[in-house]
Design a protein around this motif. Structure first.
Motif, PDB file in Angstrom:
ATOM      1  N   ARG A 117       0.840  -1.210   0.000  1.00  0.00           N
ATOM      2  CA  ARG A 117       0.000   0.000   0.000  1.00  0.00           C
ATOM      3  C   ARG A 117       0.873   1.257   0.000  1.00  0.00           C
ATOM      4  N   GLU A 118       2.026   1.179   0.663  1.00  0.00           N
ATOM      5  CA  GLU A 118       2.913   2.339   0.733  1.00  0.00           C
ATOM      6  C   GLU A 118       3.565   2.631  -0.621  1.00  0.00           C
ATOM      7  N   ILE A 139       2.753   1.261  -3.859  1.00  0.00           N
ATOM      8  CA  ILE A 139       2.114   0.987  -5.152  1.00  0.00           C
ATOM      9  C   ILE A 139       1.928   2.246  -6.007  1.00  0.00           C
ATOM     10  N   ILE A 140       1.574   3.375  -5.389  1.00  0.00           N
ATOM     11  CA  ILE A 140       1.345   4.593  -6.184  1.00  0.00           C
ATOM     12  C   ILE A 140       2.654   5.042  -6.861  1.00  0.00           C
ATOM     13  N   ILE A 177       3.613   2.597  -9.700  1.00  0.00           N
ATOM     14  CA  ILE A 177       2.792   2.758 -10.910  1.00  0.00           C
ATOM     15  C   ILE A 177       3.240   4.010 -11.672  1.00  0.00           C
ATOM     16  N   LYS A 178       3.478   5.097 -10.929  1.00  0.00           N
ATOM     17  CA  LYS A 178       3.926   6.334 -11.573  1.00  0.00           C
ATOM     18  C   LYS A 178       5.222   6.113 -12.345  1.00  0.00           C
ATOM     19  N   LEU A 203       4.575   4.141 -15.514  1.00  0.00           N
ATOM     20  CA  LEU A 203       3.950   4.966 -16.561  1.00  0.00           C
ATOM     21  C   LEU A 203       4.981   5.901 -17.199  1.00  0.00           C
ATOM     22  N   SER A 261      -4.900  -5.626  -1.403  1.00  0.00           N
ATOM     23  CA  SER A 261      -4.354  -4.260  -1.442  1.00  0.00           C
ATOM     24  C   SER A 261      -4.043  -3.820  -2.864  1.00  0.00           C
ATOM     25  N   ILE A 267      -7.522  -3.669  -5.140  1.00  0.00           N
ATOM     26  CA  ILE A 267      -8.378  -2.489  -4.929  1.00  0.00           C
ATOM     27  C   ILE A 267      -7.883  -1.327  -5.798  1.00  0.00           C
ATOM     28  N   VAL A 268      -6.566  -1.236  -5.970  1.00  0.00           N
ATOM     29  CA  VAL A 268      -5.997  -0.184  -6.825  1.00  0.00           C
ATOM     30  C   VAL A 268      -6.322  -0.488  -8.293  1.00  0.00           C
ATOM     31  N   ARG A 304      -8.906  -2.094  -9.457  1.00  0.00           N
ATOM     32  CA  ARG A 304     -10.322  -1.779  -9.684  1.00  0.00           C
ATOM     33  C   ARG A 304     -10.536  -0.279  -9.797  1.00  0.00           C
ATOM     34  N   THR A 305      -9.909   0.472  -8.869  1.00  0.00           N
ATOM     35  CA  THR A 305     -10.089   1.930  -8.891  1.00  0.00           C
ATOM     36  C   THR A 305      -9.576   2.506 -10.206  1.00  0.00           C
ATOM     37  N   LEU A 306      -8.433   2.023 -10.677  1.00  0.00           N
ATOM     38  CA  LEU A 306      -7.883   2.504 -11.944  1.00  0.00           C
ATOM     39  C   LEU A 306      -8.835   2.179 -13.100  1.00  0.00           C
TER      40      LEU A 306
END
Lengths: 85, 341
Positions: B55-56, B58-59, B62-63, B66, B93, B96-97, B99-101
């Motif tokens: 969770r810490e 993943i963002i 992903i960035k 990309l 964990s 959920i990301v 799905r949100t994406l």
């Protein structure tokens, strides 16, 4: 009939679209102990509304905490990637 | 077509972006970023802490993927995530990301079997056509062959995975988990001189590692203090024994299906001694061993993107309401629509 320990969370989102996305993403996973925890996730315009109904305070705490972890992950994802080209 | 893959079934968090040219069949890896949850020596990774790690990171991961790939969001066709098998909390964990994406970007989503991801990535990288697959990692040990749109399990572990056996022995010796316990065992084993006989547990087409682990644990506790054997000797003996077992069942699977190719996938697959022992066996059968390096052997996002995109191209999508995770998800449950019979 109530299981004895309940809580309602009302969480505001920037828009009804984002509240709706959070609701759909969260509703995929069912509560594992459905006999001890009843959880209902809905939206009201731009608000995410979650009601918990549990057999014990412990179950309520565990369930609320784990849902918060997921909601935080959703809002972080929205902050970082919504509207990205 | 372009897919992004999100993997987090164990202690590796991986994001990959892949492009399939549907006309030429050429596959291009646009990004393959990984971040590993490494615990102190002597300890393993726990589901809860691993989920917190994912969770810490993943963002930012992903960035980075990309940015590395330089793709525009509108060019991504599908979002792929690991459905299972793996640890529940880390899987959820990451899912959920995913799905949100999918909802934010309005893209379809595909749930991928982790083992199928390993197999398809191995086939793509090595060019192996119809190999016997040895899938060896910290959570899985299977000998697999393809038939009639399914990867069939010929043999597997009856208890713990071979990687789990090696990881836990590394913990007993207090070896570091950086870069991975298995890597450090491999380096120690190179310096081993004395071979200690350990139980050899092949049962038909299946193998068992838990008895070997308890046996070598006892030897470690008794013999290391009186310096009869060194930790290097023990690592060497353990590797030789468990790898010999794996080579034996792989050879039998080759004989069963009449294949001359062996593909090794999964984290333990980057162990060069295993690759060498397998090659010795396969050479005697006039065959060929295919293996990949750590970029593709060890869990990664690109394999999830690749296997997910193969399925997506046949028309497969996971409805969002069904984009759940499952800790148990066997390799032979998946209908492999993208291969001929």
């Amino acid at each position: 009939m109530s299981l004895g320990h309940s809580l309602t969370l009302t969480i505001p989102f920037p828009s009804s679209r984002l509240a709706n996305i959070a609701e759909r993403a969260l509703n995929v996973d069912k509560e594992l102990k459905s006999d001890q925890v009843k959880r209902i996730i809905t939206t009201d315009d731009d608000k995410l509304i979650v009601t918990f109904d549990c057999t014990s305070v412990k179950m309520l705490r565990v369930s609320v905490n784990s849902l918060f972890d997921l909601i935080i992950m959703i809002t972080k994802t929205m902050d970082a990637f919504d509207g990205l080209e | 077509m372009i897919a992004i893959g999100l993997e987090g079934s164990a202690n590796k968090l991986g994001i990959g972006i892949i492009e399939h040219n549907t006309e030429t069949g050429v596959v291009k890896i646009l990004a393959n970023i990984r971040h590993t949850h490494v615990t102190p020596p002597g300890t393993g990774f726990l589901p809860r802490d691993t989920a917190v790690h994912h969770r810490e990171f993943i963002i930012p991961v992903i960035k980075e993927a990309l940015e590395t790939s330089n793709v525009k969001i509108k060019d991504i066709d599908v979002i792929c995530y690991t459905k299972g098998p793996g640890m529940g909390a880390p899987l959820v964990s990451v899912a959920i990301v995913a799905r949100t994406l999918a909802l934010l970007w309005n893209k379809p989503i595909v749930g991928v079997n982790h083992c199928i991801g390993h197999i398809e990535m191995g086939r793509e990288i090595t060019g192996a056509n119809n190999p016997v697959v040895l899938y060896v990692s910290g959570g899985n040990t299977q000998v697999i062959a393809y038939s009639e749109h399914r990867y069939r399990i010929f043999g597997e572990t009856l208890d713990i995975a071979v990687g789990n056996c090696l990881d836990r022995f590394a913990r007993i010796l207090n070896l570091p988990n950086d870069p991975s316990p298995g890597y450090n065992i491999e380096q120690y084993a190179k310096k081993g001189e004395k071979f200690i006989e350990l139980p050899y547990a092949v049962k038909g087409m299946d193998v068992s590692f838990s008895g070997i682990l308890s046996n070598i644990e006892t030897i470690a506790n008794e013999q290391l203090s009186n310096s009869q054997y060194t930790p290097e000797d023990l690592c060497y003996s353990l590797q030789e024994t468990v790898f010999a077992m794996l080579v034996e069942i792989t050879e039998r699977a080759m004989a069963h299906i009449g294949s001359k190719e062996v593909l090794i996938v999964g984290g333990v697959g980057c162990n060069l001694r295993l690759q060498e022992m397998m090659a010795q066996m396969v050479e005697q059968r006039d065959g060929k061993v295919f293996a990949t390096d750590e970029r593709f052997c060890i869990d990664n996002g690109i394999m999830i993107a690749h296997a997910g995109l193969l399925a997506y191209r046949t028309g497969f999508v996971t409805p969002l309401e069904k984009s759940t995770c499952t800790q148990r998800f066997r390799t032979d449950e998946v209908h492999v629509a993208w291969r001929d019979t």
